[in-house]
Design an enzyme around this catalytic site. Structure first.
Site, PDB file in Angstrom:
ATOM      1  N   HIS A 100      46.237  16.211  89.657  1.00 47.71           N
ATOM      2  CA  HIS A 100      45.565  15.766  90.612  1.00 47.71           C
ATOM      3  C   HIS A 100      45.855  16.627  91.135  1.00 47.71           C
ATOM      4  CE1 HIS A 100      43.855  13.045  87.154  1.00 47.71           C
ATOM      5  NE2 HIS A 100      42.965  13.604  87.371  1.00 47.71           N
ATOM      6  N   ASN A 101      46.307  17.491  91.303  1.00 48.17           N
ATOM      7  CA  ASN A 101      46.763  18.932  92.611  1.00 48.17           C
ATOM      8  C   ASN A 101      45.686  19.332  93.336  1.00 48.17           C
ATOM      9  OD1 ASN A 101      47.178  21.008  90.843  1.00 48.17           O
ATOM     10  ND2 ASN A 101      48.998  19.741  90.149  1.00 48.17           N
ATOM     11  N   PHE A 102      46.034  20.121  94.807  1.00 48.46           N
ATOM     12  CA  PHE A 102      45.246  21.050  94.927  1.00 48.46           C
ATOM     13  C   PHE A 102      44.718  21.873  93.771  1.00 48.46           C
ATOM     14  CE2 PHE A 102      43.163  23.463  98.076  1.00 48.46           C
ATOM     15  CZ  PHE A 102      42.925  24.598  97.668  1.00 48.46           C
ATOM     16  N   HIS A 159      44.337  21.709  90.455  1.00 48.26           N
ATOM     17  CA  HIS A 159      43.008  20.950  89.651  1.00 48.26           C
ATOM     18  C   HIS A 159      42.088  21.272  90.392  1.00 48.26           C
ATOM     19  CE1 HIS A 159      40.635  17.981  87.342  1.00 48.26           C
ATOM     20  NE2 HIS A 159      40.655  17.807  88.639  1.00 48.26           N
ATOM     21  N   HIS A 171      36.627  16.410  94.984  1.00 49.75           N
ATOM     22  CA  HIS A 171      36.126  15.608  94.129  1.00 49.75           C
ATOM     23  C   HIS A 171      37.972  14.039  93.801  1.00 49.75           C
ATOM     24  CE1 HIS A 171      38.146  17.665  91.433  1.00 49.75           C
ATOM     25  NE2 HIS A 171      37.905  16.799  90.670  1.00 49.75           N
ATOM     26  N   ASP A 172      39.031  14.742  94.050  1.00 47.37           N
ATOM     27  CA  ASP A 172      39.922  14.264  93.690  1.00 47.37           C
ATOM     28  C   ASP A 172      41.115  13.973  94.759  1.00 47.37           C
ATOM     29  OD1 ASP A 172      40.396  15.227  89.736  1.00 47.37           O
ATOM     30  OD2 ASP A 172      39.738  13.450  90.987  1.00 47.37           O
ATOM     31  N   ASP A 217      35.332  18.907  85.891  1.00 44.64           N
ATOM     32  CA  ASP A 217      36.250  18.641  85.910  1.00 44.64           C
ATOM     33  C   ASP A 217      37.005  18.610  84.661  1.00 44.64           C
ATOM     34  OD1 ASP A 217      37.078  14.679  87.023  1.00 44.64           O
ATOM     35  OD2 ASP A 217      38.091  16.599  87.556  1.00 44.64           O
ATOM     36  N   GLN A 275      44.865  15.594  71.761  1.00 46.39           N
ATOM     37  CA  GLN A 275      43.835  16.467  72.337  1.00 46.39           C
ATOM     38  C   GLN A 275      42.211  16.583  71.204  1.00 46.39           C
ATOM     39  OE1 GLN A 275      43.441  16.427  75.455  1.00 46.39           O
ATOM     40  NE2 GLN A 275      43.017  18.785  75.748  1.00 46.39           N
TER      41      GLN A 275
HETATM   42  C1  LIG Z   1      36.085   7.743  77.933  1.00 44.79           C
HETATM   43  O1  LIG Z   1      37.790   7.903  79.210  1.00 44.79           O
HETATM   44  C2  LIG Z   1      38.160   8.609  79.037  1.00 44.79           C
HETATM   45  C3  LIG Z   1      38.377   9.537  77.586  1.00 44.79           C
HETATM   46  C4  LIG Z   1      39.659  10.430  77.564  1.00 44.79           C
HETATM   47  C5  LIG Z   1      40.581  10.305  78.239  1.00 44.79           C
HETATM   48  N1  LIG Z   1      41.979  11.271  78.098  1.00 44.79           N
HETATM   49  C6  LIG Z   1      42.198  11.682  76.497  1.00 44.79           C
HETATM   50  O2  LIG Z   1      41.645  11.201  76.024  1.00 44.79           O
HETATM   51  C7  LIG Z   1      43.434  12.446  76.371  1.00 44.79           C
HETATM   52  C8  LIG Z   1      44.701  12.398  77.394  1.00 44.79           C
HETATM   53  N2  LIG Z   1      42.437  14.072  77.129  1.00 44.79           N
HETATM   54  C9  LIG Z   1      42.856  14.810  78.079  1.00 44.79           C
HETATM   55  N3  LIG Z   1      41.799  14.102  79.128  1.00 44.79           N
HETATM   56  C10 LIG Z   1      41.677  15.195  79.919  1.00 44.79           C
HETATM   57  C11 LIG Z   1      41.804  16.669  79.803  1.00 44.79           C
HETATM   58  C12 LIG Z   1      40.967  17.198  80.979  1.00 44.79           C
HETATM   59  N4  LIG Z   1      40.627  15.692  82.082  1.00 44.79           N
HETATM   60  N5  LIG Z   1      41.268  15.033  81.523  1.00 44.79           N
HETATM   61  C13 LIG Z   1      41.110  13.756  81.895  1.00 44.79           C
HETATM   62  C14 LIG Z   1      41.921  13.506  82.722  1.00 44.79           C
HETATM   63  C15 LIG Z   1      42.102  12.566  83.609  1.00 44.79           C
HETATM   64  C16 LIG Z   1      41.157  11.309  83.726  1.00 44.79           C
HETATM   65  C17 LIG Z   1      40.390  11.390  82.913  1.00 44.79           C
HETATM   66  C18 LIG Z   1      40.088  12.785  81.731  1.00 44.79           C
HETATM   67  C19 LIG Z   1      39.301  13.086  80.047  1.00 44.79           C
HETATM   68  C20 LIG Z   1      41.633  16.899  78.119  1.00 44.79           C
HETATM   69  O3  LIG Z   1      41.975  18.346  78.253  1.00 44.79           O
HETATM   70  N6  LIG Z   1      42.297  16.340  77.481  1.00 44.79           N
HETATM   71  C21 LIG Z   1      40.605   9.963  79.729  1.00 44.79           C
HETATM   72  C22 LIG Z   1      39.745   9.293  79.770  1.00 44.79           C
HETATM   73 ZN   LIG Z   2      39.378  15.959  88.719  1.00 46.74          ZN
END
Ligand SMILES: COc1ccc(NC(=O)[C@H](C)Nc2nc3c(cnn3-c3ccccc3C)c(=O)[nH]2)cc1
Ligand SMILES: [Zn+2]
Length: 326
Positions: free
Chosen positions: A72-74, A76, A112-113, A222, A273
């Site tokens: 969550h850096n610049f 992103h 946003h972050d 995002d 993933q």
């Molecule tokens: C419903 O809330 C959720 C659902 C899924 C996830 N994250 C995941 O399932 C996993 C770790 N993968 C994932 N998470 C991702 C991606 C992009 N952003 N992101 C992410 C990052 C931070 C917080 C939440 C998300 C979804 C990505 O390509 N993959 C995180 C929160």
């Molecule tokens: Zn973000």
């Protein structure tokens, strides 16, 4: 390496409008100029009388308030903003909604972050951090990102909205708050269901419909890394898992609950993933493509390829584990 807006070639300006843009090839100073180009090429400078030095100061203040953490850096912030910019052009959104809404969408993506610390809301709440206390456990991170954005905008020298009317400023503030707060993934299902409910009768002249669409578009932007070419997307997953594992290591140290998909002892890159793509990404992207069919080829096809890639990786890992077990 200072690159002024003038030096950005027509070829790069066109490339910047596509979801295949590779952020890894550009230094932060160049990215600052590319963000400027987005405000310029969407005609925000002329439409909203934004002075270039104020835009540069705004982007510099934003740059300083993003932290050097793995995900969550610049960079992103740039990826999300660049995807939002690409979606605006791909869907020809300029012909469907007015410039104020477009300015809200782009600026929300930029901010946003802001000041993300690399620890998600679950950690903030469980660890009873200052942010959780201040925002009563209600989207503490997203409330903070938004508050930092308006701290920057309160300063005259970085207030890109300073030449707008009070009415316009009020509308922009309301829109940015709505969009940034919508990036809290705990609200994912609610927002997606709201969008599904209005899709069949979507009306661009209906403010409620536009508001939901703007929230969907920042959400799509995002979490859209997997819509990019694999050599751009895969490093982002490594960064994300690094940040998630940092958090779960800290949670274990502090005796706090550990989120399963963040636990380095439980999660593998491909398995986390494939689940994310099938249950989070696809349902969200498919709904947006229902409204803008052209997005099928631009963001859904690449995600199909990513799902195949990680499914293959998952099987290879599985076979390897079987062989080791024998
Ligand atoms: C419903 O809330 C959720 C659902 C899924 C996830 N994250 C995941 O399932 C996993 C770790 N993968 C994932 N998470 C991702 C991606 C992009 N952003 N992101 C992410 C990052 C931070 C917080 C939440 C998300 C979804 C990505 O390509 N993959 C995180 C929160
Ligand atoms: Zn973000």
């Amino acid at each position: 390496l200072q690159m002024s807006t003038l030096e950005v070639s027509e070829e790069v300006r066109q490339y910047l409008k596509t979801p295949t843009f590779d952020n890894w090839q550009w230094e932060d100073a160049e990215i600052m100029v590319l963000l400027q180009v987005m405000y310029t090429d969407l005609d925000f400078i002329s439409t909203f009388n934004i002075e270039l030095d104020v835009l540069q100061q705004f982007l510099y203040e934003v740059y300083k308030r993003y932290n050097n953490i793995p995900f969550h850096n610049f960079k992103h912030c740039f990826c999300v903003t660049q995807m939002m910019y690409g979606l605006i052009w791909l869907t020809d959104l300029r012909s469907k909604i007015d410039s104020v809404d477009l300015l809200i969408m782009l600026t929300s993506a930029v901010c946003h972050d802001l000041d993300h610390t690399g620890y998600n809301n679950a950690y903030q709440i469980n660890a009873r951090t200052e942010l959780a206390l201040r925002y009563n456990d209600i989207s503490p991170l997203e409330n903070h990102h938004c508050a930092v954005a308006f701290e920057i905008l309160e300063k005259n020298e970085s207030n890109i909205f300073r030449n707008l009317t009070t009415e316009q400023y009020k509308r922009i503030r309301e829109g940015i708050i709505k969009c940034i707060l919508a990036t809290d993934m705990s609200r994912h299902t609610d927002i997606l269901n709201k969008f599904k409910a209005i899709l069949s009768t979507f009306d661009f002249d209906n403010k409620d419909h536009r508001d939901v669409l703007m929230m969907i578009m920042i959400k799509v932007s995002d979490i859209s890394n997997e819509a990019r070419p694999m050599d751009v997307a895969e490093p982002w997953l490594d960064c994300l898992l690094q940040e998630f594992f940092n958090q779960s290591d800290m949670e274990k140290l502090e005796g706090l609950p550990v989120t399963p998909f963040m636990d380095r002892d439980k999660v593998t890159k491909p398995s986390s993933q494939t689940g994310f793509i099938r249950f989070v990404l696809f349902p969200l992207f498919i709904e947006l493509a229902n409204l803008f069919p052209c997005l099928e080829q631009h963001i859904i096809d690449p995600v199909r390829k990513a799902l195949d890639y990680y499914t293959e990786m998952e099987k290879a890992l599985e076979r390897e584990k079987q062989n080791r077990a024998q």
